[in-house]
Design an enzyme around this catalytic site. Structure first.
Site, PDB file in Angstrom:
ATOM      1  N   MET A 156       0.898  -1.245   0.118  1.00  0.00           N
ATOM      2  CA  MET A 156      -0.036  -0.015   0.079  1.00  0.00           C
ATOM      3  C   MET A 156       0.706   1.232  -0.049  1.00  0.00           C
ATOM      4  SD  MET A 156      -2.650  -1.809  -0.181  1.00  0.00           S
ATOM      5  CE  MET A 156      -4.039  -0.733  -0.350  1.00  0.00           C
ATOM      6  N   SER A 157       0.712   2.345   0.825  1.00  0.00           N
ATOM      7  CA  SER A 157       1.490   3.389   0.798  1.00  0.00           C
ATOM      8  C   SER A 157       2.820   3.375   1.295  1.00  0.00           C
ATOM      9  CB  SER A 157       0.789   4.523   1.695  1.00  0.00           C
ATOM     10  OG  SER A 157      -0.571   4.964   0.891  1.00  0.00           O
ATOM     11  N   VAL A 158       3.238   2.403   1.658  1.00  0.00           N
ATOM     12  CA  VAL A 158       4.833   2.075   2.107  1.00  0.00           C
ATOM     13  C   VAL A 158       5.405   2.271   0.633  1.00  0.00           C
ATOM     14  CG1 VAL A 158       6.329   0.308   2.914  1.00  0.00           C
ATOM     15  CG2 VAL A 158       4.527   0.613   4.254  1.00  0.00           C
TER      16      VAL A 158
END
Lengths: 443, 443
Positions: A156-158
């Site tokens: 995801m936003s990692v």
């Protein structure tokens, strides 16, 4: 902006959820980790799977809880993807020194006077997998649900922190000037809100752009972003942008560049475009070439792509858990992994130094007091100098230099926003850091 | 059978082309290998790629020549796929002993009195990559166009031979009885033409089923097969089967089981269903578990999937070139790879023994006289005991036990049917076999 077709909107719910800025309330109506275990649920198992166990991207079924617990470990089975190749060499094994004392470690969750054990926190957080490195050695490793060591999980936003790291690398190498305007690198963005922003403002998400991630609002820009990036064929009545790049050109200004931190996924996609222009490579190719093939990774990673083949820089990376830990260990060591320099020391130092907490404070993350955001990393500014990559539903890469500790975690918490799981994860990480500092033996 | 929606049909052209039974005429109107080089063409390169260089699955653009030359090396970027994991161990390198004398080797193409060199044949065949092993060592290796050593290429119907090998393995282990009827394993197929066939007849494609692969005929069953397996959302007016398994249940009888060989892709999908029921694993999982993770492969392979997650057993495998050569080397050695037994010796012996050339002759492959088809492998019955896996557009794994030679080749010939490239490949392979036997030194 035309409101995208309903089907596209539903299908792309995950894209908007990729925003860790979602300040969701913790809900208690969800089945717990054991009851929602994706293997126990039998998603996509059988020849064929039962009709009520088939998950699809186009109808949005794949991202409803608890189905999302399967989907986060199987994105490639749902949509087109591009490989982030590790190359063909042998993986470099992480030394192992597993410890049995960690499960019983006690900590106080935020806003609670009831101690919780480390092991209890994993279920409370719907953890799919967690690896802890101490001084470069694996001291703890667990997998749950649909994730295996040889599987890839959505970051995801990692993803954003990987992209920000690539940008910091090109800056340190003198190939990317953070003071220049985005339009200097990508003329197509000149008329958009990004055109007048500096590269640095995009890297730190201090741009003044109109990009609401409020998905209760059907006119929120995040819906148009998601529909544009949907790799499936567009509905016949769809008139919006047809790729991430087309969408970025439609983003309008709101407020002033450089005035405050505002977590908006579109910044990372704009940065990805800048990186592609500077390097001549897609973000996936650049990541493979400069980092992934040099870390002794065990597995290829992959990224989801839009209809023109552009990787989703804002949230499309999927990778192995141990490999995410390797990446963190390299950053902990100032850009060096097992004796080999991967990143310029200046790039890593700039990430760890962090941004301006005053800018960050304006975004209102009450559980993250004193933090900042720099190069798409979340920087705690705590006494240990810890910094983190964060993605919805509990994805995290948490690096504590003082404790010589790296934690890589994948999860599938029913609530997207990390506010829902920070209470039982952030204090656990810090408690473990202190524990390792007390009890760890030098190698 | 409802004729599938036009868009689905176009999108799935590749599925029907997966039939190596297509007896296409060689056409000369195509640009040659250099002029059609996919890197030179610039498919999907740029940020964004130019509009006329964007390739899509849903509009069929990806599989028109010369675009297909890019697509065969990038299927995962066009559609959902499932990993065939190699596991996490170190690859086992193939020893290398490259030879410079192979390029100049001369041979006579079929029906020609003009000698051609080995090197010339590679361009004539639109070769994307070729590896030759002699006594287990890499003696020749070349890549062209969009393929790299660290890339995966579509195996097309070479996939069938992997599936047939898995079946032969389960037979040799006593877990699968080839004399039993398909309906005994898959009751859902009882009312279809497959129900009364034996597993052996399916394994050898001697079933009597109505399955035309004549794609000039819009009513050919291959269109319905392709539309059913299309992983994209079905058009609103689509009323046909929605997965490979649903399609297989609609297949009607034609002729008599066991009377003749007839190359029909649906047999492999039916066999894949049988394997899934016997093993409790999908074909992708079974391949990973029993073979791919045990061969010291360099890369994960992958398979395309339908809307229910079922891998396309008839043609969906994509893999690295050297890894395909490893698989062939294991078969050349009777099921052993670098000292480790991978397959029962009886399974490999049954593949190499071949089927009944009289059955095969009825299918009318004039360029393959005296051959047979067994366990989804093409067996030459020549003096060297050579046998091969074959897929459209020139994919092949050619194993010559007498010459201790394995050739793995990926290609993107403009004509689907291998009749178009056999003339400049089969005699080249045999000439190289003789050359290696003459000049090869024992290790």
């Amino acid at each position: 902006m035309t409101l995208p077709h309903r089907v596209s909107s539903v299908a792309c719910a995950w894209l908007l959820l990729a925003s860790a800025g979602v300040q969701a309330q913790v809900q208690t109506a969800y089945p717990d980790a054991a009851a929602s275990d994706p293997v126990r649920m039998g998603w996509m198992v059988g020849s064929p799977p039962p009709a009520d166990r088939v998950l699809r991207f186009d109808d949005g079924s794949y991202f409803r809880f608890p189905a999302l617990r399967w989907s986060v470990a199987h994105f490639r089975q749902l949509m087109p993807t591009v490989s982030v190749s590790r190359g063909l060499g042998a993986p470099v094994a992480l030394p192992r020194a597993l410890r049995r004392d960690i499960d019983a470690l006690q900590f106080l969750p935020l806003r609670s006077d009831q101690p919780m054990s480390w092991e209890q926190s994993l279920a409370a957080n719907y953890t799919d997998g967690i690896v802890v490195l101490h001084r470069g050695r694996v001291v703890y490793e667990r997998y749950f649900g649909a994730l295996q060591p040889q599987g890839q999980h959505a970051a995801m936003s990692v993803t954003k922190s990987f992209v920000g790291t690539l940008a910091a690398m090109l800056v340190a190498e003198g190939r990317l000037d953070p003071a220049r305007r985005v339009a200097d690198y990508v003329p197509e963005l000149a008329a958009s809100a990004f055109g007048s922003a500096t590269v640095r403002q995009v890297m730190d998400m201090t741009t003044g752009i109109r990009f609401s991630e409020d998905y209760a609002d059907p006119k929120a820009e995040v819906w148009a972003h998601a529909a544009a990036g949907n790799p499936l064929p567009k509905p016949a009545d769809y008139n919006g942008p047809r790729s991430y790049y087309e969408f970025l050109q439609t983003v309008q200004p709101l407020g002033t560049h450089g005035a405050a931190f505002g977590y908006r996924t579109a910044n990372t996609d704009a940065l990805g475009w800048v990186l592609a222009r500077v390097s001549g490579q897609s973000v996936a190719e650049l990541l493979s070439d400069r980092i992934w093939s040099r870390l002794g990774t065990e597995q290829d990673a992959y990224m989801t792509v839009d209809a023109t083949g552009t990787p989703f820089a804002g949230g499309g990376l999927n990778l192995g858990l141990r490999d995410m830990a390797r990446f963190g260990e390299m950053l902990r060591n100032g850009g060096v992994f097992q004796g080999r320099r991967i990143l310029p020391a200046a790039a890593v130092a700039d990430i760890r130094r962090g941004g301006n907490p005053a800018d960050f404070a304006q975004a209102g993350y009450r559980q993250l007091p004193g933090w900042s955001y720099r190069n798409m990393w979340w920087v705690t500014h705590n006494a240990h100098g810890a910094f983190a990559a964060r993605g919805v539903h509990g994805q995290t890469l948490y690096i504590d230099p003082q404790a010589e500790m790296v934690i890589a975690r994948f999860a599938s918490h029913p609530v997207a926003g990390n506010a829902a799981n920070d209470a039982t994860s952030l204090p656990a990480y810090h408690a473990l850091a202190l524990h390792l500092m007390r009890s760890g033996k030098a190698p």
